[in-house]
Design a protein around this motif. Structure first.
Motif, short mmCIF file in Angstrom:
data_model
loop_
_atom_site.label_atom_id
_atom_site.label_comp_id
_atom_site.label_asym_id
_atom_site.label_seq_id
_atom_site.Cartn_x
_atom_site.Cartn_y
_atom_site.Cartn_z
N LEU A 239 0.87 -1.16 0.00
CA LEU A 239 0.00 0.00 0.00
C LEU A 239 0.91 1.21 0.00
O LEU A 239 1.88 1.26 0.75
N VAL A 240 0.61 2.16 -0.86
CA VAL A 240 1.44 3.35 -1.00
C VAL A 240 0.53 4.57 -1.12
O VAL A 240 -0.68 4.44 -1.23
N ARG A 241 1.14 5.73 -1.08
CA ARG A 241 0.39 6.95 -1.45
C ARG A 241 1.19 7.63 -2.54
O ARG A 241 2.31 8.07 -2.34
N ALA A 242 0.55 7.69 -3.70
CA ALA A 242 1.17 8.34 -4.87
C ALA A 242 0.15 9.28 -5.48
O ALA A 242 -1.06 9.04 -5.39
N HIS A 243 0.63 10.34 -6.07
CA HIS A 243 -0.23 11.30 -6.77
C HIS A 243 0.10 11.26 -8.25
O HIS A 243 1.26 11.45 -8.62
N ASN A 244 -0.90 11.03 -9.08
CA ASN A 244 -0.70 10.96 -10.52
C ASN A 244 -1.35 12.19 -11.16
O ASN A 244 -2.57 12.31 -11.17
#
Length: 163
Positions: free
Chosen positions: A50-55
């Motif tokens: 589980l990660v937090r990424a912004h695309n």
């Protein structure tokens, strides 16, 4: 046009399913935003984080580095696609596989449109990997769009095979 059976889902039922996809997508993104800082990674298994990424771009971060115009372009594209899909569902809601495909794509597209409207980017949090190879992070909306696209292909292959 084939006649519609009384048990075939109507437009309202397809829109309800799309709304449930949107709710699941937005709920999971709210959880991620509340529990993760940008760039955080939490291993779950030997192949899944589980990660937090912004695309800021589109699929596979296409146009991620553009100067900001892509936010409005993809937001508008998503809304135009949603209108077209709803029109198609009104006409072809009785074709179950086709309608499921469109519904999944609609829910996913609108889930990501909401992100673009609120944040200016799409929140991604599912990361799959094998060894040193990492698939780009994605979310529930992206999964729905992908499954919908696969169903569209299968539906067309089935249609071609019948002719």
């Amino acid at each position: 046009m084939p006649s519609r059976s009384s048990t075939a889902p109507g437009l309202g039922q397809w829109l309800l399913i799309a709304a449930l996809i949107i709710l699941a997508d937005q709920f999971t993104k709210i959880l991620v935003i509340g529990a993760f800082q940008l760039g955080d990674v939490r291993p779950v298994t030997g192949f899944f984080n589980l990660v937090r990424a912004h695309n800021y771009g589109a699929a596979f971060s296409f146009l991620h580095g553009a100067s900001g115009w892509q936010r409005w372009f993809f937001l508008g594209l998503g809304l135009v696609a949603a209108v077209f899909i709803i029109w198609m569902l009104r006409r072809h809601g009785h074709q179950k596989m086709f309608a499921w495909a469109l519904t999944l794509i609609l829910g996913g597209a609108l889930g990501n449109v909401i992100d673009r409207a609120i944040h200016g980017y799409v929140v991604d949090f599912i990361q799959v990997y094998a060894g040193r190879w990492y698939f780009p992070a994605f979310n529930i909306a992206d999964s729905a769009i992908t499954i919908g696209a696969i169903l569209l292909i299968l539906d067309e292959l089935r249609r071609v095979r019948r002719t």
